[in-house]
Design a protein around this motif. Structure first.
Motif, mmCIF file in Angstrom:
data_model
loop_
_atom_site.group_PDB
_atom_site.id
_atom_site.type_symbol
_atom_site.label_atom_id
_atom_site.label_comp_id
_atom_site.label_asym_id
_atom_site.label_seq_id
_atom_site.Cartn_x
_atom_site.Cartn_y
_atom_site.Cartn_z
ATOM 1 N N GLU A 126 0.841 -1.193 0.000
ATOM 2 C CA GLU A 126 0.000 0.000 0.000
ATOM 3 C C GLU A 126 0.882 1.251 0.000
ATOM 4 N N SER A 127 0.323 2.359 -0.480
ATOM 5 C CA SER A 127 1.117 3.592 -0.577
ATOM 6 C C SER A 127 1.610 4.054 0.788
ATOM 7 N N ASN A 128 0.866 3.712 1.841
ATOM 8 C CA ASN A 128 1.265 4.113 3.197
ATOM 9 C C ASN A 128 1.876 2.958 3.974
ATOM 10 N N PHE A 129 2.499 2.027 3.263
ATOM 11 C CA PHE A 129 3.176 0.898 3.916
ATOM 12 C C PHE A 129 4.121 1.432 4.981
ATOM 13 N N SER A 130 4.112 0.793 6.133
ATOM 14 C CA SER A 130 4.785 1.353 7.309
ATOM 15 C C SER A 130 6.285 1.528 7.145
ATOM 16 N N LEU A 131 6.923 0.753 6.264
ATOM 17 C CA LEU A 131 8.377 0.859 6.104
ATOM 18 C C LEU A 131 8.789 1.800 4.971
ATOM 19 N N PHE A 132 7.814 2.454 4.318
ATOM 20 C CA PHE A 132 8.123 3.364 3.209
ATOM 21 C C PHE A 132 8.637 4.717 3.682
ATOM 22 N N ALA A 133 8.593 5.006 4.947
ATOM 23 C CA ALA A 133 8.931 6.347 5.443
ATOM 24 C C ALA A 133 10.294 6.792 4.937
ATOM 25 N N GLY A 134 10.323 7.979 4.313
ATOM 26 C CA GLY A 134 11.562 8.549 3.805
ATOM 27 C C GLY A 134 12.025 8.003 2.478
ATOM 28 N N MET A 135 11.236 7.111 1.851
ATOM 29 C CA MET A 135 11.635 6.494 0.591
ATOM 30 C C MET A 135 10.807 7.046 -0.574
ATOM 31 N N ASN B 230 16.820 3.030 -5.966
ATOM 32 C CA ASN B 230 17.795 3.523 -4.986
ATOM 33 C C ASN B 230 17.382 3.241 -3.546
ATOM 34 N N PHE B 231 16.109 2.854 -3.321
ATOM 35 C CA PHE B 231 15.663 2.512 -1.967
ATOM 36 C C PHE B 231 15.291 1.038 -1.836
ATOM 37 N N SER B 232 15.378 0.288 -2.926
ATOM 38 C CA SER B 232 14.914 -1.099 -2.903
ATOM 39 C C SER B 232 15.692 -1.938 -1.889
ATOM 40 N N TYR B 233 16.995 -1.858 -1.910
ATOM 41 C CA TYR B 233 17.791 -2.662 -0.997
ATOM 42 C C TYR B 233 17.468 -2.317 0.448
ATOM 43 N N ALA B 234 17.344 -1.035 0.766
ATOM 44 C CA ALA B 234 17.066 -0.628 2.142
ATOM 45 C C ALA B 234 15.731 -1.188 2.612
ATOM 46 N N LEU B 235 14.709 -1.122 1.756
ATOM 47 C CA LEU B 235 13.400 -1.628 2.154
ATOM 48 C C LEU B 235 13.430 -3.135 2.375
ATOM 49 N N TYR B 236 13.908 -3.885 1.370
ATOM 50 C CA TYR B 236 13.851 -5.341 1.473
ATOM 51 C C TYR B 236 14.805 -5.878 2.535
ATOM 52 N N SER B 237 15.916 -5.214 2.765
ATOM 53 C CA SER B 237 16.820 -5.635 3.829
ATOM 54 C C SER B 237 16.125 -5.532 5.181
ATOM 55 N N HIS B 238 15.426 -4.418 5.394
ATOM 56 C CA HIS B 238 14.683 -4.217 6.646
ATOM 57 C C HIS B 238 13.539 -5.222 6.762
ATOM 58 N N TYR C 147 8.896 0.724 -17.397
ATOM 59 C CA TYR C 147 9.179 0.517 -18.810
ATOM 60 C C TYR C 147 9.691 1.750 -19.541
ATOM 61 N N ALA C 148 9.656 2.928 -18.902
ATOM 62 C CA ALA C 148 10.109 4.142 -19.590
ATOM 63 C C ALA C 148 11.514 4.555 -19.197
ATOM 64 N N THR C 149 12.096 3.901 -18.203
ATOM 65 C CA THR C 149 13.453 4.228 -17.782
ATOM 66 C C THR C 149 14.340 2.996 -17.897
ATOM 67 N N LEU C 150 15.630 3.219 -17.987
ATOM 68 C CA LEU C 150 16.572 2.112 -18.128
ATOM 69 C C LEU C 150 16.983 1.503 -16.795
ATOM 70 N N GLU C 151 16.872 2.288 -15.715
ATOM 71 C CA GLU C 151 17.436 1.810 -14.459
ATOM 72 C C GLU C 151 16.441 1.093 -13.556
ATOM 73 N N LEU D 77 14.553 -4.884 -8.680
ATOM 74 C CA LEU D 77 14.763 -6.322 -8.495
ATOM 75 C C LEU D 77 16.151 -6.622 -7.935
ATOM 76 N N TYR D 78 17.136 -5.823 -8.315
ATOM 77 C CA TYR D 78 18.483 -6.032 -7.788
ATOM 78 C C TYR D 78 18.518 -5.817 -6.278
ATOM 79 N N GLY D 79 17.880 -4.749 -5.801
ATOM 80 C CA GLY D 79 17.853 -4.476 -4.369
ATOM 81 C C GLY D 79 17.182 -5.592 -3.597
ATOM 82 N N MET D 80 16.091 -6.114 -4.148
ATOM 83 C CA MET D 80 15.395 -7.235 -3.511
ATOM 84 C C MET D 80 16.295 -8.456 -3.426
ATOM 85 N N SER D 81 16.951 -8.800 -4.539
ATOM 86 C CA SER D 81 17.800 -9.985 -4.564
ATOM 87 C C SER D 81 19.007 -9.833 -3.644
#
Length: 585
Positions: free
Chosen positions: A374-383, A398-406, A435-439, A445-449
């Motif tokens: 959800e847009s207000n997911f509790s761990l999204f703060a500051g991301m 740029n925040f994927s690793y921080a979220l999934y690590s936590h 689909y509109a950006t390269l990164e 998916l990289y941060g998650m993995s």
């Protein structure tokens, strides 16, 4: 085995008309025209692809054709595949956009050729489509690019993997110009295979990098039809010196060629899959088609009468008491409140003791299923986040690793053993950020993995495109893909992507299954109400065998007291360790 055991030598010759000279021990020859370069791919002395198109590219909001060739250069070097020779051609548009195309060949590996392109000064205005949810999306610039009805390719059978679960393939169709083969810009863009029906000579054409933003599709210019590959034209800008490439690999026999192509890809990316309990030990599943699936916990009589914790604890205890060595429990998308994830916590109405309490009750690791947040997911703060399918949200790269690590760190303390993310195709096609950006297609998916690998948590992708199987070359924590539809669906035994996944070091998941037929009210099981096709009959042996022989998870899902111990024990040792073949069926 060594590479030279292949029964055919894949000779790749590139001709670029006018002046001829020879490099790479006479395996590649070329000539140069002052205005454009044409090339052919020859294999065993015969054309496979011929009459290549003149180059074009999309930039500054327009399409440039008739590009001016301004420079050629020959160099050499070494990468993870060995020593290589590189031929680079530099083009320019009339207003100064410079673009390289290049051919990389390996003197010690005559089966492999890389086609690449580099945007020297970058480009803006490259987007030709604002939606990825379509079958044909032309590349921003096509290289390689081949004309139809030329060379041996138009007489070869072909195959590719299209759509969610990579379910749709094309073996039996003859000719590269077949419409079904060419329209794979969004739904495919994984490997394409061409097979000579007379001698089983086989060629693989596949993205070599930038997998999430790749496209191979049909093109029409100057009243001629072409098949071209490159970056998908939903991308709106390309940075300076950005490169993308495709690999062409040849062998004899589909399985043999796919295996050795996959070995090249795994070697180049240094992929080493982590151990995954989901692939190693027997499990119990609750996916769509399971006896206690999603709908059991969203409507009466179960909701409000029973708890999932209580029912599943009884099921697990019954299975263990029968002597079946169950080692993993998979929770599908009902475990969080109303199927929406506002926090990492389980739905207290059906898991009153939370995930950690449920783990204590069943005394085994849990496979956790999540799509998005959800847009207000509790761990999204500051991301920073982006919105996609079904009004769900995900962290930007740029925040994927921080979220999934936590997040994973929390769940590991509550019994998490593995992780599944579903609806991968919808996540890609519904979000412009993807689909509109390269990164972003890679960064998220990289941060998650990376977070999962650090905790040794294996990941399953479900509902994926062929391009996402290739993306997983970069993610050691991704160990398996769903290769079938849900067990609730009539064609759950159809798994055309198994060989593709196997060649990339990935296991194939057949989804769940029952071990006895005619369990109570089988017609009511599953989300879509069509479960009787798989459930109310005597095909349980087939589904059990498929789960075992596809080298993926073996997760049965019977009602309490209905598991056939003799049948399920054919899939594993007495300690629950799964008995898998070296190659998936």
């Amino acid at each position: 085995r060594k590479i030279d055991t292949l029964s055919r030598v894949f000779e790749l010759l590139i001709y670029i008309c006018v002046v001829s000279c020879v490099i790479c021990n006479a395996q590649i020859s070329y000539t140069i025209s002052p205005s454009f370069a044409s090339y052919s791919v020859l294999w065993n002395g015969n054309d496979v692809f011929d009459s290549s198109s003149s180059s074009y590219l999309r930039a500054n909001g327009q399409v440039y054709t008739g590009l001016q060739l301004i420079n050629t250069e020959q160099t050499n070097g070494e990468d993870a595949l060995g020593d290589y020779n590189l031929l680079t051609l530099t083009y320019s548009t009339v207003d100064g956009v410079q673009w390289n195309t290049w051919f990389k060949s390996y003197p010690n590996d005559l089966n492999t050729l890389i086609f690449g392109q580099t945007w020297i000064n970058g480009a803006t205005g490259t987007q030709g489509s604002s939606s990825a949810n379509t079958e044909t999306l032309e590349p921003i610039a096509a290289f390689p690019c081949f004309q139809y009805h030329t060379g041996r390719s138009d007489k070869m059978a072909w195959n590719t993997w299209l759509g969610p679960q990579m379910q749709y393939s094309g073996f039996g169709n003859i000719g590269l110009s077949s419409a079904s083969f060419t329209r794979t810009g969004a739904f495919g863009s994984g490997p394409h295979i061409l097979v000579d029906p007379e001698n089983w000579d086989t060629i693989v054409v596949a993205p070599f990098d930038n997998f999430g933003q790749s496209s191979c599709t049909d093109l029409t210019y100057n009243n001629l039809n072409y098949w071209g590959c490159g970056l998908i034209n939903t991308v709106n800008a390309i940075p300076a010196n950005f490169s993308s490439s495709y690999i062409i690999f040849g062998g004899n026999g589909v399985t043999e060629t796919m295996f050795w192509w996959g070995q090249r890809m795994l070697t180049y990316y240094g992929t080493h899959r982590i151990p995954d309990i989901n692939l190693e030990y027997l499990s119990y599943y609750t996916d769509n088609g399971a006896y206690y699936a999603i709908d059991e916990w969203s409507d009466p009589p179960f909701r409000g009468t029973y708890t999932a914790d209580g029912v599943f604890t009884d099921v697990v205890n019954s299975i263990k008491a029968s002597g079946i060595p169950l080692r993993l429990f998979s929770l599908d998308g009902f475990w969080f409140p109303e199927g929406r994830m506002y926090s990492p916590s389980a739905d207290p109405s059906i898991f009153p003791a939370g995930l950690s309490g449920f783990y204590d009750h069943i005394n085994m690791p849990i496979d956790i299923y999540v799509v998005g947040f959800e847009s207000n997911f509790s761990l999204f703060a500051g991301m920073t986040t982006f919105e996609g399918w079904s009004n769900l949200w995900w962290p930007t790269g740029n925040f994927s690793y921080a979220l999934y690590s936590h997040l994973f760190s929390i769940w590991v303390t509550e019994g998490m053993g593995s992780y599944e993310i579903d609806f991968m195709w919808s996540l890609y096609t519904s979000s412009e950020t993807m689909y509109a950006t390269l990164e972003e297609a890679n960064g998220w998916l990289y941060g998650m993995s990376k977070a999962a690998e650090e905790l040794q948590i294996g990941i399953q992708y479900c509902g994926s495109y062929g391009k996402q199987a290739l993306q997983a070359l970069q993610y050691n924590a991704v160990t398996n893909f769903r290769a079938s539809n849900d067990y609730d669906c009539w064609d759950n035994y159809y798994m055309p992507a198994n060989t593709l996944l196997w060649s990339l070091g990935l296991a194939s998941s057949k989804d769940t299954f029952w071990t006895t037929s005619n369990q109570p009210n089988p017609q009511n099981k599953g989300c879509y109400g069509i479960g009787q096709n798989n459930h109310n009959n005597s095909n349980v042996e087939m589904h059990t065998a498929l789960a075992s022989l596809t080298d993926g998870p073996v997760g049965f899902s019977d009602a309490l007291g209905y598991t056939d111990k003799d049948l399920i024990m054919r899939t594993c040792r007495s300690d629950g360790f799964l008995l898998h073949p070296w190659k998936t069926v």
